[in-house]
Motif scaffolding. Structure first.
Motif, PDB file in Angstrom:
ATOM      1  N   SER A  95       0.558  -1.104   0.213  1.00  0.00           N
ATOM      2  CA  SER A  95       0.012   0.356   0.141  1.00  0.00           C
ATOM      3  C   SER A  95       0.589   1.113  -0.256  1.00  0.00           C
ATOM      4  O   SER A  95       0.989   2.063  -0.430  1.00  0.00           O
ATOM      5  N   LEU A  96       1.875   1.062   0.657  1.00  0.00           N
ATOM      6  CA  LEU A  96       2.816   2.663   0.742  1.00  0.00           C
ATOM      7  C   LEU A  96       3.328   2.914  -0.489  1.00  0.00           C
ATOM      8  O   LEU A  96       3.640   3.718  -1.387  1.00  0.00           O
ATOM      9  N   LYS A  97       3.751   1.549  -1.162  1.00  0.00           N
ATOM     10  CA  LYS A  97       4.385   1.662  -2.875  1.00  0.00           C
ATOM     11  C   LYS A  97       3.605   2.215  -3.458  1.00  0.00           C
ATOM     12  O   LYS A  97       4.074   2.531  -4.694  1.00  0.00           O
ATOM     13  N   ALA A  98       2.190   1.249  -3.213  1.00  0.00           N
ATOM     14  CA  ALA A  98       0.753   1.625  -4.328  1.00  0.00           C
ATOM     15  C   ALA A  98       0.498   3.550  -4.689  1.00  0.00           C
ATOM     16  O   ALA A  98      -0.022   4.157  -5.166  1.00  0.00           O
ATOM     17  N   ASN A  99       0.648   4.036  -2.834  1.00  0.00           N
ATOM     18  CA  ASN A  99       0.804   5.930  -2.894  1.00  0.00           C
ATOM     19  C   ASN A  99       1.979   6.378  -3.969  1.00  0.00           C
ATOM     20  O   ASN A  99       3.066   6.994  -3.546  1.00  0.00           O
ATOM     21  N   GLY A 100       0.742   7.349  -4.429  1.00  0.00           N
ATOM     22  CA  GLY A 100       1.878   8.339  -5.225  1.00  0.00           C
ATOM     23  C   GLY A 100       2.790   9.223  -5.050  1.00  0.00           C
ATOM     24  O   GLY A 100       3.956   9.608  -5.439  1.00  0.00           O
ATOM     25  N   ASP A 101       2.068   9.247  -3.386  1.00  0.00           N
ATOM     26  CA  ASP A 101       2.801  11.042  -3.328  1.00  0.00           C
ATOM     27  C   ASP A 101       4.126  10.316  -2.297  1.00  0.00           C
ATOM     28  O   ASP A 101       4.545  11.018  -1.523  1.00  0.00           O
ATOM     29  N   LEU A 102       4.246   8.752  -2.353  1.00  0.00           N
ATOM     30  CA  LEU A 102       5.683   8.207  -1.543  1.00  0.00           C
ATOM     31  C   LEU A 102       6.672   8.433  -2.965  1.00  0.00           C
ATOM     32  O   LEU A 102       7.604   6.877  -2.619  1.00  0.00           O
ATOM     33  N   HIS A 140       7.037  12.136   3.593  1.00  0.00           N
ATOM     34  CA  HIS A 140       7.008  11.313   3.883  1.00  0.00           C
ATOM     35  C   HIS A 140       6.536  11.057   5.262  1.00  0.00           C
ATOM     36  O   HIS A 140       5.576   9.985   5.277  1.00  0.00           O
ATOM     37  N   PHE A 141       7.049  11.070   6.286  1.00  0.00           N
ATOM     38  CA  PHE A 141       6.662  10.927   8.115  1.00  0.00           C
ATOM     39  C   PHE A 141       5.113  11.053   8.197  1.00  0.00           C
ATOM     40  O   PHE A 141       4.206  10.263   8.120  1.00  0.00           O
ATOM     41  N   ASP A 142       4.794  12.157   7.153  1.00  0.00           N
ATOM     42  CA  ASP A 142       3.716  13.067   7.464  1.00  0.00           C
ATOM     43  C   ASP A 142       2.384  12.196   6.284  1.00  0.00           C
ATOM     44  O   ASP A 142       1.496  12.094   7.223  1.00  0.00           O
ATOM     45  N   ILE A 143       2.649  11.602   5.837  1.00  0.00           N
ATOM     46  CA  ILE A 143       1.809  10.527   4.268  1.00  0.00           C
ATOM     47  C   ILE A 143       1.600   9.795   5.145  1.00  0.00           C
ATOM     48  O   ILE A 143       0.362   9.136   5.038  1.00  0.00           O
ATOM     49  N   ILE A 144       2.895   9.060   5.848  1.00  0.00           N
ATOM     50  CA  ILE A 144       2.761   7.590   6.277  1.00  0.00           C
ATOM     51  C   ILE A 144       1.755   7.592   8.262  1.00  0.00           C
ATOM     52  O   ILE A 144       1.291   6.589   7.112  1.00  0.00           O
ATOM     53  N   ARG A 145       1.239   9.337   8.630  1.00  0.00           N
ATOM     54  CA  ARG A 145       0.921   9.056   8.997  1.00  0.00           C
ATOM     55  C   ARG A 145      -0.292   9.251   9.354  1.00  0.00           C
ATOM     56  O   ARG A 145      -1.507   8.548   9.074  1.00  0.00           O
ATOM     57  N   ARG A 146      -0.636   9.063   8.114  1.00  0.00           N
ATOM     58  CA  ARG A 146      -1.889  10.118   7.646  1.00  0.00           C
ATOM     59  C   ARG A 146      -2.738   9.279   7.220  1.00  0.00           C
ATOM     60  O   ARG A 146      -3.738   8.768   7.868  1.00  0.00           O
ATOM     61  N   MET A 147      -2.189   8.144   6.512  1.00  0.00           N
ATOM     62  CA  MET A 147      -1.969   6.792   6.614  1.00  0.00           C
ATOM     63  C   MET A 147      -3.116   5.563   6.979  1.00  0.00           C
ATOM     64  O   MET A 147      -3.704   5.210   7.100  1.00  0.00           O
ATOM     65  N   LEU A 148      -1.861   5.580   8.139  1.00  0.00           N
ATOM     66  CA  LEU A 148      -2.253   5.363   9.145  1.00  0.00           C
ATOM     67  C   LEU A 148      -4.124   5.415   9.862  1.00  0.00           C
ATOM     68  O   LEU A 148      -4.506   4.617  10.796  1.00  0.00           O
ATOM     69  N   ARG A 149      -4.020   6.771  10.354  1.00  0.00           N
ATOM     70  CA  ARG A 149      -5.080   7.735  11.035  1.00  0.00           C
ATOM     71  C   ARG A 149      -6.269   6.910   9.720  1.00  0.00           C
ATOM     72  O   ARG A 149      -6.829   6.860  10.796  1.00  0.00           O
ATOM     73  N   THR A 150      -6.080   7.755   8.682  1.00  0.00           N
ATOM     74  CA  THR A 150      -6.916   7.060   7.339  1.00  0.00           C
ATOM     75  C   THR A 150      -8.072   5.961   7.998  1.00  0.00           C
ATOM     76  O   THR A 150      -8.836   5.579   7.601  1.00  0.00           O
ATOM     77  N   VAL A 182     -11.860 -13.887   2.803  1.00  0.00           N
ATOM     78  CA  VAL A 182     -11.291 -13.063   2.021  1.00  0.00           C
ATOM     79  C   VAL A 182     -10.282 -11.708   2.235  1.00  0.00           C
ATOM     80  O   VAL A 182     -11.317 -11.180   3.319  1.00  0.00           O
ATOM     81  N   SER A 183      -9.551 -11.540   1.900  1.00  0.00           N
ATOM     82  CA  SER A 183      -8.749 -10.245   2.297  1.00  0.00           C
ATOM     83  C   SER A 183      -8.613  -9.766   0.629  1.00  0.00           C
ATOM     84  O   SER A 183      -8.632  -9.834  -0.246  1.00  0.00           O
ATOM     85  N   TYR A 184      -8.810  -8.125   1.066  1.00  0.00           N
ATOM     86  CA  TYR A 184      -8.173  -7.303  -0.309  1.00  0.00           C
ATOM     87  C   TYR A 184      -7.365  -6.406   0.283  1.00  0.00           C
ATOM     88  O   TYR A 184      -6.925  -5.823   1.277  1.00  0.00           O
ATOM     89  N   GLU A 185      -7.008  -6.138  -0.692  1.00  0.00           N
ATOM     90  CA  GLU A 185      -6.586  -4.458   0.050  1.00  0.00           C
ATOM     91  C   GLU A 185      -6.628  -2.987  -0.405  1.00  0.00           C
ATOM     92  O   GLU A 185      -7.681  -2.736  -1.413  1.00  0.00           O
ATOM     93  N   THR A 186      -6.510  -2.758   0.803  1.00  0.00           N
ATOM     94  CA  THR A 186      -7.099  -0.961   0.527  1.00  0.00           C
ATOM     95  C   THR A 186      -5.937  -0.119   1.022  1.00  0.00           C
ATOM     96  O   THR A 186      -5.162   0.284   0.137  1.00  0.00           O
ATOM     97  N   ILE A 187      -5.507   0.266   1.715  1.00  0.00           N
ATOM     98  CA  ILE A 187      -4.453   0.934   1.846  1.00  0.00           C
ATOM     99  C   ILE A 187      -3.265  -0.171   3.189  1.00  0.00           C
ATOM    100  O   ILE A 187      -2.464  -0.337   2.731  1.00  0.00           O
ATOM    101  N   VAL A 188      -4.083  -1.134   3.730  1.00  0.00           N
ATOM    102  CA  VAL A 188      -3.768  -2.428   3.972  1.00  0.00           C
ATOM    103  C   VAL A 188      -4.345  -3.874   3.667  1.00  0.00           C
ATOM    104  O   VAL A 188      -5.903  -3.218   3.879  1.00  0.00           O
ATOM    105  N   ARG A 189      -3.984  -4.554   4.087  1.00  0.00           N
ATOM    106  CA  ARG A 189      -4.695  -5.517   3.993  1.00  0.00           C
ATOM    107  C   ARG A 189      -5.608  -5.801   5.244  1.00  0.00           C
ATOM    108  O   ARG A 189      -5.302  -5.509   5.768  1.00  0.00           O
TER     109      ARG A 189
END
Length: 337
Positions: free
Chosen positions: A182-189, A209-219, A258-265
């Motif tokens: 999911s991190l690799k799929a984020n264009g901002d990273l 990059h830290f701010d983007i990762i933290r925002r992804m975790l919160r979302t 069944v698992s699927y990818e949003t931002i994480v599994r």
């Protein structure tokens, strides 16, 4: 040779700590060695005036301007002289160390050093010298997890027998982890070099990059449509009746969700399992045996949470036998008690 440094010896010592050339606690011997290798002319008398072995804290105005005493002959620089917060990426090898931040309570710490279990210096050792107390760190767990599981703060840093030790304190809990894919799929990273090659232990991370990762975790961990959608399906399953639910459960091809990818599994849980467990509990927590603490506003049903005894992330099955209905307190205790 520079006489006492450009702005005085005390200031030079502070710079050396911030650059990782002197590891706290600061001692007379460390300052003496640094002055010798850096070409700074300072007499032993001058060094001892600034870094006295005295048990009192009033021996030197320069000392009070820059340092605080933490032990006999041991000092740290004052917080107002520390540099602006930096950000880092820490690889956590749960297999080698038999622990992980995901299993650690918030506020607890773990220690890493610049030497691996075999006694060899780690790759990217420079970061162990440069990182400082108060810096923020994303903890990436390697192995099968392959995800960022939490954010840490550097609680302490010290040196012992030429080995640098960093104490990382867990600062937040996340129920859902941020997968590498999911991190690799984020264009901002896309310009984050660590995602392309993170072999090693500790890396400096750009603030953006830290701010983007933290925002992804919160979302990711915010209440969202997935939870509401699952609840609606559970309501429908409850309305269908036990015979129909059990018939669908018996016809399932697999008990692996069944698992699927949003931002994480994210595991797509079966609503029939949840409905069966809630019906079995009948509004009573199956751990403390007390009634549900409140009723849902929109449908008046008792509020209980269905917990997997063996986590789905750990390979547990999404079955009635592997689940239990819990009140929120017991559920939190199961995870963090």
């Amino acid at each position: 040779m520079v006489k006492h440094g450009e702005e005085g010896l005390g200031f030079e010592i502070v710079k050396a700590v911030l650059n990782g050339d002197i590891i706290e606690p600061i001692t007379f011997q460390k300052v003496k060695d640094y002055c010798s290798t850096s070409g700074i002319q300072a007499t032993e008398t001058h060094m001892r005036v600034i870094l006295s072995n005295s048990t009192k804290n009033s021996h030197s105005p320069t000392y009070k301007n820059y340092f605080e005493r933490v032990g006999k002959g041991e000092y740290r620089i004052l917080s107002e002289h520390r540099r602006q917060e930096k950000y880092f990426w820490l690889n956590v090898d749960a297999t080698s160390y038999e622990w992980s931040f995901s299993d650690l309570k918030v506020g607890r710490s773990q220690i890493y050093s610049n030497t691996n279990p075999n006694g060899a210096k780690r790759k990217k050792e420079t970061c162990f010298k440069y990182i400082q107390i108060g810096d923020s760190v994303v903890a990436y767990e390697t192995g099968t997890t392959k995800a960022i599981t939490t954010i840490c703060i550097v609680e302490n840093k010290y040196e012992l027998d030429d080995e640098i030790f960093i104490e990382f304190k867990k600062s937040v809990d996340y129920d859902l982890y941020l997968a590498l894919e999911s991190l690799k799929a984020n264009g901002d990273l896309k310009d984050c070099d660590i995602l392309k090659n993170h072999r090693g232990t500790l890396f400096e991370l750009e603030k953006k990059h830290f701010d983007i990762i933290r925002r992804m975790l919160r979302t990711l961990n915010a209440s969202g449509d997935n939870e509401q959608d699952l609840h609606e399906k559970v309501k429908q399953s409850l309305a269908d009746g036990s015979d129909e639910r059990r018939a669908r459960l018996a016809k399932r091809d697999s008990v692996t969700p069944v698992s699927y990818e949003t931002i994480v599994r994210v595991f797509k849980r079966n609503p029939d399992v949840i409905a069966e467990v809630l019906m079995r509990a009948n509004g009573i927590c199956e751990e403390c045996l007390k009634p549900a603490p409140f009723y849902r506003k929109f449908d008046g049903t008792p509020y209980l949470e269905v917990h997997h005894r063996i986590r789905l992330a750990d390979g547990g099955d999404d079955t009635v036998a592997n689940t239990i209905a819990l009140c929120p307190n017991c559920h939190r205790e199961m995870h963090y008690g």
